[in-house]
Design an enzyme around this catalytic site. Structure first.
Site, PDB file in Angstrom:
ATOM      1  N   ARG A  34     -11.003   4.207  11.739  1.00  0.00           N
ATOM      2  CA  ARG A  34     -12.141   4.035  10.831  1.00  0.00           C
ATOM      3  C   ARG A  34     -12.612   2.593  10.931  1.00  0.00           C
ATOM      4  NH1 ARG A  34     -10.277   3.564   5.625  1.00  0.00           N
ATOM      5  NH2 ARG A  34     -11.033   1.415   5.568  1.00  0.00           N
ATOM      6  N   TYR A  36      -9.496   3.440  -4.996  1.00  0.00           N
ATOM      7  CA  TYR A  36      -8.543   4.525  -5.241  1.00  0.00           C
ATOM      8  C   TYR A  36      -8.550   5.087  -6.656  1.00  0.00           C
ATOM      9  CZ  TYR A  36      -6.956   3.073  -0.691  1.00  0.00           C
ATOM     10  OH  TYR A  36      -6.909   2.766   0.645  1.00  0.00           O
ATOM     11  N   ASP A  67     -15.068  -0.347   9.428  1.00  0.00           N
ATOM     12  CA  ASP A  67     -15.830  -0.793   8.265  1.00  0.00           C
ATOM     13  C   ASP A  67     -16.883  -1.781   8.735  1.00  0.00           C
ATOM     14  OD1 ASP A  67     -14.081   0.733   6.755  1.00  0.00           O
ATOM     15  OD2 ASP A  67     -12.772  -0.959   6.282  1.00  0.00           O
ATOM     16  N   GLU A 124     -14.001  -4.755  10.239  1.00  0.00           N
ATOM     17  CA  GLU A 124     -12.614  -4.530  10.642  1.00  0.00           C
ATOM     18  C   GLU A 124     -12.436  -3.065  11.000  1.00  0.00           C
ATOM     19  OE1 GLU A 124      -9.967  -4.044   6.800  1.00  0.00           O
ATOM     20  OE2 GLU A 124     -11.311  -5.769   6.557  1.00  0.00           O
ATOM     21  N   SER A 172      -6.823  -1.893   2.353  1.00  0.00           N
ATOM     22  CA  SER A 172      -7.095  -1.487   0.974  1.00  0.00           C
ATOM     23  C   SER A 172      -7.727  -2.592   0.146  1.00  0.00           C
ATOM     24  CB  SER A 172      -5.811  -0.996   0.285  1.00  0.00           C
ATOM     25  OG  SER A 172      -5.355   0.190   0.890  1.00  0.00           O
ATOM     26  N   GLY A 214      -6.951   5.824   5.293  1.00  0.00           N
ATOM     27  CA  GLY A 214      -6.470   6.530   4.116  1.00  0.00           C
ATOM     28  C   GLY A 214      -6.924   7.981   4.122  1.00  0.00           C
ATOM     29  N   ASN A 217      -9.425   0.281  11.164  1.00  0.00           N
ATOM     30  CA  ASN A 217      -8.165   0.791  10.625  1.00  0.00           C
ATOM     31  C   ASN A 217      -7.602   1.845  11.560  1.00  0.00           C
ATOM     32  OD1 ASN A 217      -8.231  -0.211   7.507  1.00  0.00           O
ATOM     33  ND2 ASN A 217     -10.277   0.271   8.238  1.00  0.00           N
ATOM     34  N   GLU A 220       0.810  -1.213   0.000  1.00  0.00           N
ATOM     35  CA  GLU A 220       0.000   0.000   0.000  1.00  0.00           C
ATOM     36  C   GLU A 220       0.849   1.271   0.000  1.00  0.00           C
ATOM     37  OE1 GLU A 220      -3.569  -0.521   2.735  1.00  0.00           O
ATOM     38  OE2 GLU A 220      -2.361  -2.245   3.297  1.00  0.00           O
TER      39      GLU A 220
END
Length: 323
Positions: free
Chosen positions: A271, A232, A273, A286, A163, A292, A288, A27
């Site tokens: 963050r 992305y 999800d 999950e 990602s 990003g 983070n 990443e």
């Protein structure tokens, strides 16, 4: 390769921040883009900021410059598994974000899911399988047991990483072997979970002088799987920010994200999800610790939807970390 730049016009007494971006994970490109965007916002907020890659020059540079704060914007291994944060602590420097131990917990999807489930959050049923087990027991028998236990559809993903690299939604049993190979190309252990049908959401959490709070949820709608390309590269994915939720649904997903943040011992920002299933129940997927921050990333979208000015919000996070 090291990139460094400061703004001469930065007001005297402004905090000196080094943003870490790059690294050698899969990443890397996302991390570089995140680092550039955050650095631009911090400069706009009057912060003395430079950007540095994670390379052989990093430790001497940090030891010599002794910045007020380091902001790791590294995605993937080392950036999110706590190791770089360990090194920052060894150098006696302060940093923005979650500490190394909690980062390791969040980095491991199976451990994070187990802990939030113990805390009462719903998460899809799952199993974790190392590559060695397939060789020892026979891949065919393991796959048969998976299908018997979970049925279809399934989600196959590496047990670590972000990602959506190595993640496959399996709707046909014939797709399962290829999905396994794809996941194992990003790690030696994979996670297989029951695929929950529903609305895909991301809920960011910030922790600053105003306390811990969830930003508005972002709803993700794609013309296929929400994979690396969809995340992305603009065009494949439609985002609704804020998400199209009732007040009760918005409150429920916000509560899940804040609970996950606190349960896992995260700090400053994160963050989560999740899937809002057909019954309207949030299902944790999950979390983070280094979301990003690119032009298409979910954290900045959520912040803007919440009425935040990004430079001011990022500066607020910096000041909180320094405090």
């Amino acid at each position: 390769m090291t990139a460094a730049s400061t703004v001469p016009s930065t007001p005297r007494g402004a905090p000196r921040v080094v943003v870490l971006a790059g690294g050698m994970s899969h990443e890397r490109d996302v991390s570089l883009r995140s680092g550039r965007r955050v650095a631009e916002s911090l400069r706009d907020a009057g912060v003395d900021v430079s950007v540095h890659d994670v390379d052989a020059d990093l430790m001497p540079a940090l030891s010599e410059s002794r910045p007020d704060l380091v902001w790791p914007l590294l995605h993937g291994a080392s950036g999110e598994d706590g190791s770089v944060r360990d090194v920052i602590e060894l150098l006696g420097l302060r940093y923005l974000g979650t500490g190394p131990r909690a980062s390791r917990v969040a980095w491991s999807k199976p451990i994070a899911k187990s802990l939030v489930a113990r805390a009462g959050l719903a998460t899809p049923d799952f199993v974790t399988l190392p590559q060695s087990l397939f060789r020892e027991l026979g891949a065919g028998r393991v796959l048969e047991a998976l299908l018997s236990r979970f049925g279809l559809p399934l989600v196959v993903k590496p047990s670590h990483g972000g990602s959506a690299l190595g993640v496959t939604l399996v709707r046909d049993a014939a797709e399962l072997p290829r999905a396994m190979v794809n996941a194992f190309s990003y790690g030696d252990t994979l996670l297989v979970e029951h695929a929950v049908e529903g609305r895909e959401l991301a809920v960011s959490v910030v922790e600053d002088a105003d306390g811990i709070r969830a930003l508005p949820a972002v709803e993700i709608v794609t013309d296929g799987p929400y994979d690396y390309d969809a995340r992305y590269n603009p065009g494949r994915t439609e985002y609704f920010s804020p998400a199209r939720l009732s007040t009760a649904e918005a409150d429920a997903v916000a509560a899940v994200a804040v609970s996950a943040h606190q349960t896992l011992g995260l700090r400053h920002l994160s963050r989560t999800d999740l899937i809002l299933d057909s019954a309207g129940a949030p299902q944790f997927l999950e979390v983070n610790v280094a979301p990003g921050m690119t032009e298409t990333s979910l954290f900045p979208q959520a912040a803007i939807a919440g009425g935040h000015d990004l430079p001011k919000l990022y500066r607020s996070l910096v000041l909180t970390a320094l405090a």
